[in-house]
Design an enzyme around this catalytic site. Structure first.
Site, PDB file in Angstrom:
ATOM      1  N   TYR A 146     -28.115 -19.664  -1.704  1.00  0.00           N
ATOM      2  CA  TYR A 146     -28.209 -20.306  -0.389  1.00  0.00           C
ATOM      3  C   TYR A 146     -28.801 -21.711  -0.481  1.00  0.00           C
ATOM      4  O   TYR A 146     -28.774 -22.459   0.489  1.00  0.00           O
ATOM      5  CB  TYR A 146     -29.044 -19.449   0.586  1.00  0.00           C
ATOM      6  CG  TYR A 146     -28.422 -18.105   0.929  1.00  0.00           C
ATOM      7  CD1 TYR A 146     -27.310 -17.649   0.242  1.00  0.00           C
ATOM      8  CD2 TYR A 146     -28.940 -17.306   1.935  1.00  0.00           C
ATOM      9  CE1 TYR A 146     -26.738 -16.425   0.535  1.00  0.00           C
ATOM     10  CE2 TYR A 146     -28.371 -16.079   2.238  1.00  0.00           C
ATOM     11  CZ  TYR A 146     -27.274 -15.640   1.531  1.00  0.00           C
ATOM     12  OH  TYR A 146     -26.710 -14.432   1.831  1.00  0.00           O
ATOM     13  N   LYS A 195     -27.766  -8.294 -10.896  1.00  0.00           N
ATOM     14  CA  LYS A 195     -26.402  -8.082 -11.371  1.00  0.00           C
ATOM     15  C   LYS A 195     -26.378  -8.585 -12.812  1.00  0.00           C
ATOM     16  O   LYS A 195     -25.619  -9.487 -13.194  1.00  0.00           O
ATOM     17  CB  LYS A 195     -25.421  -8.844 -10.454  1.00  0.00           C
ATOM     18  CG  LYS A 195     -23.962  -8.593 -10.730  1.00  0.00           C
ATOM     19  CD  LYS A 195     -23.467  -7.197 -10.358  1.00  0.00           C
ATOM     20  CE  LYS A 195     -22.024  -7.007 -10.801  1.00  0.00           C
ATOM     21  NZ  LYS A 195     -21.563  -5.609 -10.658  1.00  0.00           N
ATOM     22  N   ASP A 227     -24.666  -3.454  -6.911  1.00  0.00           N
ATOM     23  CA  ASP A 227     -23.600  -2.615  -6.335  1.00  0.00           C
ATOM     24  C   ASP A 227     -24.050  -1.165  -6.284  1.00  0.00           C
ATOM     25  O   ASP A 227     -23.829  -0.452  -5.293  1.00  0.00           O
ATOM     26  CB  ASP A 227     -22.266  -2.802  -7.089  1.00  0.00           C
ATOM     27  CG  ASP A 227     -22.416  -2.889  -8.608  1.00  0.00           C
ATOM     28  OD1 ASP A 227     -23.555  -2.839  -9.102  1.00  0.00           O
ATOM     29  OD2 ASP A 227     -21.379  -3.006  -9.295  1.00  0.00           O
ATOM     30  N   ASP A 251     -30.401 -10.426   1.424  1.00  0.00           N
ATOM     31  CA  ASP A 251     -29.791 -10.629   2.743  1.00  0.00           C
ATOM     32  C   ASP A 251     -28.869  -9.458   3.068  1.00  0.00           C
ATOM     33  O   ASP A 251     -28.950  -8.845   4.139  1.00  0.00           O
ATOM     34  CB  ASP A 251     -29.012 -11.958   2.726  1.00  0.00           C
ATOM     35  CG  ASP A 251     -28.452 -12.339   4.078  1.00  0.00           C
ATOM     36  OD1 ASP A 251     -28.956 -11.830   5.102  1.00  0.00           O
ATOM     37  OD2 ASP A 251     -27.508 -13.155   4.121  1.00  0.00           O
ATOM     38  N   ASP A 255     -29.610  -5.819   5.630  1.00  0.00           N
ATOM     39  CA  ASP A 255     -28.795  -5.384   6.771  1.00  0.00           C
ATOM     40  C   ASP A 255     -28.410  -3.916   6.610  1.00  0.00           C
ATOM     41  O   ASP A 255     -28.446  -3.131   7.562  1.00  0.00           O
ATOM     42  CB  ASP A 255     -27.510  -6.221   6.892  1.00  0.00           C
ATOM     43  CG  ASP A 255     -27.690  -7.446   7.788  1.00  0.00           C
ATOM     44  OD1 ASP A 255     -28.817  -7.962   7.855  1.00  0.00           O
ATOM     45  OD2 ASP A 255     -26.702  -7.875   8.414  1.00  0.00           O
TER      46      ASP A 255
HETATM   47  C1  IPM Z   1     -31.153 -13.510   7.678  1.00  0.00           C
HETATM   48  C2  IPM Z   1     -29.968 -14.274   8.187  1.00  0.00           C
HETATM   49  C3  IPM Z   1     -30.037 -15.688   7.616  1.00  0.00           C
HETATM   50  C4  IPM Z   1     -30.014 -15.559   6.118  1.00  0.00           C
HETATM   51  C5  IPM Z   1     -28.933 -16.632   8.114  1.00  0.00           C
HETATM   52  C6  IPM Z   1     -28.962 -16.751   9.612  1.00  0.00           C
HETATM   53  C7  IPM Z   1     -29.003 -17.969   7.447  1.00  0.00           C
HETATM   54  O1  IPM Z   1     -28.789 -13.618   7.864  1.00  0.00           O
HETATM   55  O2  IPM Z   1     -32.287 -13.943   7.906  1.00  0.00           O
HETATM   56  O3  IPM Z   1     -30.949 -12.477   7.041  1.00  0.00           O
HETATM   57  O4  IPM Z   1     -28.952 -15.371   5.540  1.00  0.00           O
HETATM   58  O5  IPM Z   1     -31.062 -15.615   5.505  1.00  0.00           O
HETATM   59 MG    MG Z   2     -29.082 -11.662   7.092  1.00  0.00          MG
END
Ligand code: IPM
Ligand code: MG
Length: 360
Positions: A146, A195, A227, A251, A255
């Site tokens: 990133y 990885k 993975d 990231d 989620d």
């Molecule tokens: C998170 C979000 C951010 C990230 C985005 C909005 C840049 O997805 O905080 O997880 O990828 O870090």
């Molecule tokens: Mg995120």
């Protein structure tokens, strides 16, 4: 005590959920005799609309001179919003990445905990959930893909895009130390996710983890490929205590971890630096589809405010009070729509904030 908090409401559901966190903080301040001074700061799409950029230098200065930053969410619908027609460095997310970098927020802690009251909202089978799971994702936040060089070029009439993933050993070491320190305060187990069967950056990651591990003989640790980790999270989430990983893997995995807690609306986060200054935000996004409808789940943001009290202000008792109030609201059957199940009482975003604030 007196604390200065920079408040970034942001876009989408951001303002609604932050209002509820502030409501709960105000209750804490009244009860425990503190003063929280809030300064609103623009970031993301709302900043683009007002100033032309997703984060101004003045906004960064306000955050730097505060004791902590509390944030909602930023960004819009990436297919329809005009913000995504701008050059990449002027889009909403660029503001957040710049803020993380400017404040040196290299350690992102995302706890994923299954409240027993939310078992019905968890998509996993009972035999997998058992009596619940309690894990923490320690995500590196200011390096890797990133933040690497990127470009899009045309070569011989063919469009080509580059993103680069780099880590130096110091960046890996400091997040690894945070991971092991966190493990020491928990169940003393750490799984480092990489990885290494493909990426050089992961091979260096493994080497540094091995070195740091020597300083923490009490912590049991192992390595897992990303993975496989994605699979293990849904197959057996109870095996995890601290999951240490680089930026993009963290990231994605966070989620996934949030979804198995019942809803992405439950997962809080703390982004920490070498100093006490931290940024506290829910792990979820701005949910533009439900923005302004008073339907969002404010719990992730409220729990992020609890993390702020704990990590930036050293107010453990007050942080406990918020976490207990959230548990009570859930035990009393209050639910926002994302975690609603039969026999419970559906609340709006602001009603959920009211119930939690009342339980402080
Ligand atoms: C998170 C979000 C951010 C990230 C985005 C909005 C840049 O997805 O905080 O997880 O990828 O870090
Ligand atoms: Mg995120």
């Amino acid at each position: 005590m007196d604390f200065n908090i920079a408040v970034i409401k942001g876009d989408g559901i951001g303002p609604e959920i932050v209002n509820e966190a502030v409501k709960v903080l105000d209750k804490v301040a009244a009860k425990y005799n503190h003063r929280f001074n809030y300064t609103e700061v623009l970031m993301g799409g709302c900043s683009i609309d007002a100033t032309g950029v997703p984060l101004t230098d003045e906004a960064i200065e306000v955050c730097k001179s505060s004791d902590a930053v509390l944030m909602g969410s930023i960004g819009g619908d990436t297919t329809t919003s005009s913000w995504y027609k701008l050059p990449p460095e002027l889009r909403p997310e660029a503001g957040l990445l710049k803020l993380r970098k400017s404040l040196g927020l290299f350690a992102n802690i995302r706890p994923a905990y299954l409240y027993k009251e939310l078992k019905a909202a968890c998509p996993l089978k009972d035999e997998i959930i058992g009596d619940g799971f309690d894990l923490v994702i320690m995500r590196e936040l200011t390096g890797g893909l990133y933040f690497g060089d990127r470009k899009t070029v045309e070569e011989n009439g063919v469009m080509k895009a580059y993103d680069s993933l780099t880590y130096d050993e110091n960046e890996i070491r400091r997040i690894t130390v945070k991971g092991f320190e966190t493990a020491m305060k928990r169940r003393k187990n750490l799984i480092s996710v990489d990885k290494a069967n493909v990426l050089d950056s992961s091979r260096l990651w493994r080497k540094v983890v091995e070195e740091v591990a020597k300083d923490y003989p009490e912590v049991t640790y192992s390595h897992m490929l990303v993975d496989n980790c994605a699979m293990q999270l849904v197959k057996n989430p109870r095996q995890f205590d601290v999951v240490l990983t680089e930026n993009m893997f963290g990231d994605i995995l966070s989620d996934e971890a949030s979804e198995i807690t019942g809803s992405i609306g439950m997962l809080s986060s703390a982004s920490l630096s070498e100093t006490k200054l931290g940024l506290y935000e829910p792990s979820h996004g701005s949910a533009p589809d439900i923005a302004g409808q008073n339907k969002a789940n404010p719990i992730a943001t409220i729990l992020s405010a609890a993390m702020m009290l704990r990590y930036s202000f050293d107010l453990d008792k007050e942080a406990d009070a918020i976490e207990t109030a959230v548990k009570k609201a859930l035990a009393d059957g209050y639910r926002t729509v994302d975690i609603m199940s039969e026999g419970n009482r559906q609340m709006t975003c602001s009603e959920m904030g009211d119930v939690i604030a009342a339980a402080i």
